[in-house]
Design a protein around this motif. Structure first.
Motif, PDB file in Angstrom:
ATOM      1  N   THR A   1      -0.425  -3.882  10.447  1.00 31.00           N
ATOM      2  CA  THR A   1      -1.067  -5.304  10.649  1.00 31.00           C
ATOM      3  C   THR A   1      -1.617  -5.733   9.302  1.00 31.00           C
ATOM      4  O   THR A   1      -1.781  -6.758   9.125  1.00 31.00           O
ATOM      5  CB  THR A   1      -2.050  -4.857  11.638  1.00 31.00           C
ATOM      6  OG1 THR A   1      -1.387  -4.560  12.863  1.00 31.00           O
ATOM      7  CG2 THR A   1      -2.910  -6.252  11.814  1.00 31.00           C
ATOM      8  N   GLN A   2      -2.248  -4.695   8.623  1.00 29.24           N
ATOM      9  CA  GLN A   2      -2.791  -4.991   7.282  1.00 29.24           C
ATOM     10  C   GLN A   2      -1.942  -5.847   6.312  1.00 29.24           C
ATOM     11  O   GLN A   2      -2.100  -6.746   5.822  1.00 29.24           O
ATOM     12  CB  GLN A   2      -3.399  -3.842   6.541  1.00 29.24           C
ATOM     13  CG  GLN A   2      -4.103  -4.435   5.262  1.00 29.24           C
ATOM     14  CD  GLN A   2      -4.247  -2.822   4.390  1.00 29.24           C
ATOM     15  OE1 GLN A   2      -3.365  -2.481   4.120  1.00 29.24           O
ATOM     16  NE2 GLN A   2      -5.603  -2.743   3.968  1.00 29.24           N
TER      17      GLN A   2
ATOM     18  N   ARG B   1      -0.417   7.405  -2.870  1.00 29.83           N
ATOM     19  CA  ARG B   1       0.477   6.947  -1.786  1.00 29.83           C
ATOM     20  C   ARG B   1       0.478   5.199  -1.531  1.00 29.83           C
ATOM     21  O   ARG B   1      -0.803   5.026  -1.525  1.00 29.83           O
ATOM     22  CB  ARG B   1       0.260   7.468  -0.389  1.00 29.83           C
ATOM     23  CG  ARG B   1       1.174   7.133   0.859  1.00 29.83           C
ATOM     24  CD  ARG B   1       0.799   7.640   2.234  1.00 29.83           C
ATOM     25  NE  ARG B   1       1.344   6.695   3.151  1.00 29.83           N
ATOM     26  CZ  ARG B   1       0.971   5.999   3.845  1.00 29.83           C
ATOM     27  NH1 ARG B   1      -0.303   5.493   3.643  1.00 29.83           N
ATOM     28  NH2 ARG B   1       1.650   5.379   4.951  1.00 29.83           N
ATOM     29  N   CYS B   2       1.412   4.510  -1.610  1.00 32.21           N
ATOM     30  CA  CYS B   2       1.352   3.031  -1.380  1.00 32.21           C
ATOM     31  C   CYS B   2       1.610   2.666  -0.226  1.00 32.21           C
ATOM     32  O   CYS B   2       2.627   3.151   0.654  1.00 32.21           O
ATOM     33  CB  CYS B   2       2.522   2.468  -2.441  1.00 32.21           C
ATOM     34  SG  CYS B   2       2.110   2.778  -4.175  1.00 32.21           S
ATOM     35  N   ARG B   3       0.647   1.873   0.440  1.00 33.84           N
ATOM     36  CA  ARG B   3       0.678   1.411   1.745  1.00 33.84           C
ATOM     37  C   ARG B   3       1.924   0.484   1.851  1.00 33.84           C
ATOM     38  O   ARG B   3       2.192  -0.295   0.930  1.00 33.84           O
ATOM     39  CB  ARG B   3      -0.543   1.060   2.460  1.00 33.84           C
ATOM     40  CG  ARG B   3      -1.544   2.232   2.364  1.00 33.84           C
ATOM     41  CD  ARG B   3      -2.879   1.679   3.002  1.00 33.84           C
ATOM     42  NE  ARG B   3      -3.834   2.972   3.492  1.00 33.84           N
ATOM     43  CZ  ARG B   3      -4.878   3.223   2.796  1.00 33.84           C
ATOM     44  NH1 ARG B   3      -5.185   2.357   1.729  1.00 33.84           N
ATOM     45  NH2 ARG B   3      -5.569   4.086   3.292  1.00 33.84           N
ATOM     46  N   PRO B   4       2.217  -0.225   3.102  1.00 35.36           N
ATOM     47  CA  PRO B   4       3.058  -1.205   3.285  1.00 35.36           C
ATOM     48  C   PRO B   4       2.462  -2.492   2.647  1.00 35.36           C
ATOM     49  O   PRO B   4       3.089  -3.368   2.254  1.00 35.36           O
ATOM     50  CB  PRO B   4       3.007  -1.541   4.877  1.00 35.36           C
ATOM     51  CG  PRO B   4       3.056   0.087   5.519  1.00 35.36           C
ATOM     52  CD  PRO B   4       2.084   0.773   4.279  1.00 35.36           C
ATOM     53  N   ALA B   5       1.151  -2.626   2.568  1.00 33.91           N
ATOM     54  CA  ALA B   5       0.568  -3.774   2.011  1.00 33.91           C
ATOM     55  C   ALA B   5       0.911  -3.953   0.399  1.00 33.91           C
ATOM     56  O   ALA B   5       0.803  -5.016   0.002  1.00 33.91           O
ATOM     57  CB  ALA B   5      -1.144  -3.977   2.112  1.00 33.91           C
ATOM     58  N   PHE B   6       1.192  -2.867  -0.210  1.00 38.07           N
ATOM     59  CA  PHE B   6       1.568  -2.715  -1.558  1.00 38.07           C
ATOM     60  C   PHE B   6       2.797  -3.364  -1.894  1.00 38.07           C
ATOM     61  O   PHE B   6       3.065  -4.458  -2.575  1.00 38.07           O
ATOM     62  CB  PHE B   6       1.488  -1.410  -2.011  1.00 38.07           C
ATOM     63  CG  PHE B   6       2.024  -1.126  -3.677  1.00 38.07           C
ATOM     64  CD1 PHE B   6       1.173  -1.426  -4.587  1.00 38.07           C
ATOM     65  CD2 PHE B   6       3.350  -1.163  -3.909  1.00 38.07           C
ATOM     66  CE1 PHE B   6       1.722  -1.169  -5.950  1.00 38.07           C
ATOM     67  CE2 PHE B   6       3.735  -0.996  -5.216  1.00 38.07           C
ATOM     68  CZ  PHE B   6       3.017  -0.948  -6.286  1.00 38.07           C
TER      69      PHE B   6
END
Length: 743
Positions: A606-607, A649-654
């Motif tokens: 969602t972010q 760790r890179c989140r989906p937002a990255f």
């Protein structure tokens, strides 16, 4: 089906050792004892060591690593607060929740009832200090609530094909029977306190039933006589609704068919418990806001106490986990302090109301002109702080993100700025456009000479790398040190005079946070500014408390707020007509690392959706020059975070922000196809000359029509997808990039 076990060799009973350090005491399982026990314990109970947040509620659960004689192993830390008179009294009479959990876990393990292995008990010596219960972490488990939710809805076979419902119900009934035979009364056997693992336990044959584990043991009592009613009370809390499922579960528990009084008592207790929960929700809901307003708030246990002898205005400390100040003053204390500034607030309110007609006229003009002409798309930015532990890794993240605009927050109250200067030097060498934020704190507000000295030093250090400075930070929040507008005017004018003395610079302000534009408008219309003028109106325009960026607040969504911000810039004498949004994010479910409460937090997917949609909504108006996400590397809200691995760790937002920058750098905003309702379709001319439509749904998935077929489809995170046939497309909450055929 009976459980078939491979008989293991008899295991020796687990042994435990007591320990006591300064301010701490407890017990440790001998098999898990770290070589340096004190260092390991102190590191483990620091939430900064959390690798993953598992639960964030009254208590905080997180996963962390523990060095053991057999190497590094993953554990789960459950942190209990002991704040408030009731909690302290119960701790004195019956032990803390951590101690009760520790005793119960050892009793379950001795009785052969599956539960995560107890590893550590840590108690604060201080009566108000926290307690910690640490267990080994189980792999491949999930809460039973999700399975039973699907089972009761008739979807268990589809959603959990690896779980045999009948075998699970028998296994669960047998586990509770062993629990009660051992004289242990759980008292909170809910579907959220049972963990399931579809694969069989070690030592069981492959065709064995799912494994079940009982957790959340702080209410359990050991060595008690289990009467029929006590047994029924444990059994009836589980949300098992179908009659045949109840029969399977109860027959496995009793070892024979459940009839007569036992069946009747179970039904009465089960329905009574459900009615109690429903009634509690009805009663609590209208009282929740009132209680929240009057009850004192308790800080997270990692936050330091306020300075000794500090006045009510100065009860602020720094929270390193959320990277922001924490205000110890309660709501009533802050309200009392604000009452002393009633005259100031009335003056500012009157000033805003006097300017409101002009603002409304300009807002309506901007609304009529919106999207009429093509405008360049740009201004995608990222905000950050140094990462002294691995500066090269931070620079690698910046390189991988591909964003050209960087805002570096400096801390004028610090004595050492070498890490910030080295980072600025490296970013400048890469050709990135640097802007610096200069926040304030209460100490600097009270000591203008120290504020001026800090700005002098920072100007000399950082002007070689960038000539834009935001003066102030969240000036409408007391935790950032300001209680009235006069304090900010003094800070801003002093900093502006110093910075402009060093040559041409651009000054940004006033950095009001959230949708409180009455503060922004009143501030920028004050006669007190004299000849001082901001070059750019900066705003920390958070809309996270409304949920999605399309959600409305007082009838206005993000685009409306952008228009209002621009109207202020166009009409206020103390600022130019340019607007930047220098801080925005959506906090995550990461406990004390999150800068806002649980009501605001969202999941990682969602972010990422909200990030892209916010950037598009704000920048596609052509009225906002820059939008900066706060920040690149942070546990509770950042695009990436340090989880102890070799690289962050890179989140989906990255990946979502990188894709946005890659797809739209150098593009031109064309009149959109749809800007209201669920379907949103924003149209762009790319730098290569093609036409690109970015589409999403502001609600449930919907279908929409594009003007031409899609020749290339890219997902939110940059993944290539097969183009849809024809011009009819499905839009989801995740934005997609539709490259259209030439027309």
């Amino acid at each position: 089906m009976p459980r078939t076990e491979v008989q293991p060799a008899a295991a020796a009973p687990a042994s435990y050792e007591r320990f006591a350090f300064t301010g701490l005491e407890g017990e440790v399982a001998a098999a898990w004892r770290p070589p340096d026990l004190e260092a390991a314990v102190r590191r483990l109970i620091d939430p900064a060591s959390a690798r993953q947040t598992l639960h964030w509620g009254r208590n905080y659960l997180y996963a962390a690593d523990l060095e053991t004689p057999g190497g590094r192993r993953e554990v789960v830390v459950k942190q209990f607060r002991n704040q408030g008179l009731r909690a302290r009294l119960r701790r004195r009479l019956a032990g803390s929740k951590a101690t009760r959990s520790w005793r119960a876990a050892r009793a379950l393990a001795a009785a052969g009832v599956p539960t995560p292995e107890p590893v550590l008990l840590v108690e604060s010596v201080a009566s108000t200090g926290p307690s910690y219960f640490v267990t080994g972490r189980l792999e491949g488990v999930f809460e039973a609530r999700y399975f039973f939710r699907a089972l009761n809805a008739g979807r268990a076979r589809q959603e959990f094909p690896q779980v045999d419902p009948e075998a699970l119900l028998r296994e669960l009934g047998g586990a509770l029977a062993r629990l009660h035979r051992a004289g242990i009364w759980h008292r909170d056997v809910s579907v959220g306190n049972v963990l399931l693992r579809p694969a069989p336990e070690p030592g069981l044959r492959e065709d064995g039933p799912p494994a079940v584990y009982l957790v959340d043991l702080n209410r359990a009592r050991t060595g008690v006589r289990l009467t029929l009613l006590r047994r029924i009370r444990d059994l009836a809390r589980l949300r098992i609704f179908e009659r045949r499922h109840r029969r399977l579960f109860l027959d496995a528990y009793w070892g024979r068919e459940t009839t007569g009084l036992r069946w009747l008592l179970y039904l009465l207790s089960h329905h009574g418990f459900r009615a109690k929960i429903a009634l509690r929700r009805i009663v609590r809901h209208p009282l929740a806001s009132l209680l929240e307003a009057v009850q004192p708030r308790h800080a997270h246990v990692h936050i330091p106490p306020p300075p000794a002898g500090a006045s009510r205005r100065d009860l602020v400390v720094w929270d390193p986990l959320s990277d922001q100040p924490h205000q110890h003053a309660g709501r009533l204390e802050r309200a009392a302090l604000r009452l002393s500034h009633t005259g100031d607030y009335l003056f500012m309110t009157g000033l805003f109301l006097a300017r409101l007609p002009r603002l409304r006229r300009r807002y309506r003009e901007l609304r009529r002109e919106l999207y009429r002409e093509p405008r360049p798309f740009g201004g995608v930015g990222i905000a950050l702080r140094p990462w002294p532990e691995s500066p090269d890794a931070l620079l690698a993240l910046v390189d991988g993100l591909g964003v050209e605009n960087v805002l570096l927050r400096l801390h004028p109250w610090q004595q050492d700025h070498r890490a910030e200067e080295e980072l600025a030097r490296e970013l400048h060498a890469r050709g990135l456009d640097l802007t610096f934020a200069l926040p304030q704190n209460r100490e600097l507000v009270r000591d203008p000479a120290r504020w001026r000295a800090a700005i002098e030093e920072l100007a000399g250090r950082f002007l070689p790398y960038g000539r834009r400075f935001q003066i102030g930070q969240a000036i409408n929040r007391s935790k950032w040190g300001l209680w009235n507008h006069r304090e900010y005017v003094k800070l801003a004018t002093a900093a502006g005079e110093i910075l402009r003395r060093h040559g041409p610079v651009e000054l940004l302000g006033p950095a009001v946070i959230d949708y409180e534009f009455h503060v922004t408008a009143a501030l920028l219309n004050l006669a007190e500014w004299g000849d001082f003028r901001f070059d750019v109106l900066s705003s920390l325009l958070y809309v996270d408390r409304r949920g999605a960026p399309e959600a409305r607040q007082y009838g206005y969504d993000t685009v409306d707020k952008v228009l209002q911000l621009k109207a202020i810039a166009d009409t206020a004498p103390a600022v130019g007509d340019r607007c930047w949004i220098t801080e925005v994010n959506w906090p995550l479910w990461e406990g004390p690392h999150s800068p806002a409460g649980r009501k605001v937090a969202v999941g990682e997917q969602t972010q990422a959706d909200y990030l892209v949609r916010y950037y598009l909504l704000a920048l596609a108006t052509g009225l906002i020059e820059r939008v900066y996400w706060w920040q690149l590397l942070a546990r509770g809200y950042g695009l990436c975070y340090d989880d102890g691995a070799a690289a962050p760790r890179c989140r989906p937002a990255f990946h979502a922000l990188r894709t946005l920058a890659t797809q739209l750098t150098g593009a031109t905003v064309l009149p959109p196809l749809a800007t209201t309702g669920p379907a949103r379709l924003y149209r762009f001319r790319t730098s290569a000359g093609g036409e690109l439509v970015v589409g999403w749904s502001a609600g449930a998935p919907v279908e929409a029509d594009l003007p031409r077929p899609t020749v290339e489809l890219t997902g939110r995170d940059g993944e290539a997808l097969p183009p849809p046939p024809g011009t009819r497309v499905e839009l989801t909450p995740s934005p997609h990039y539709f490259r259209l055929a030439e027309g």
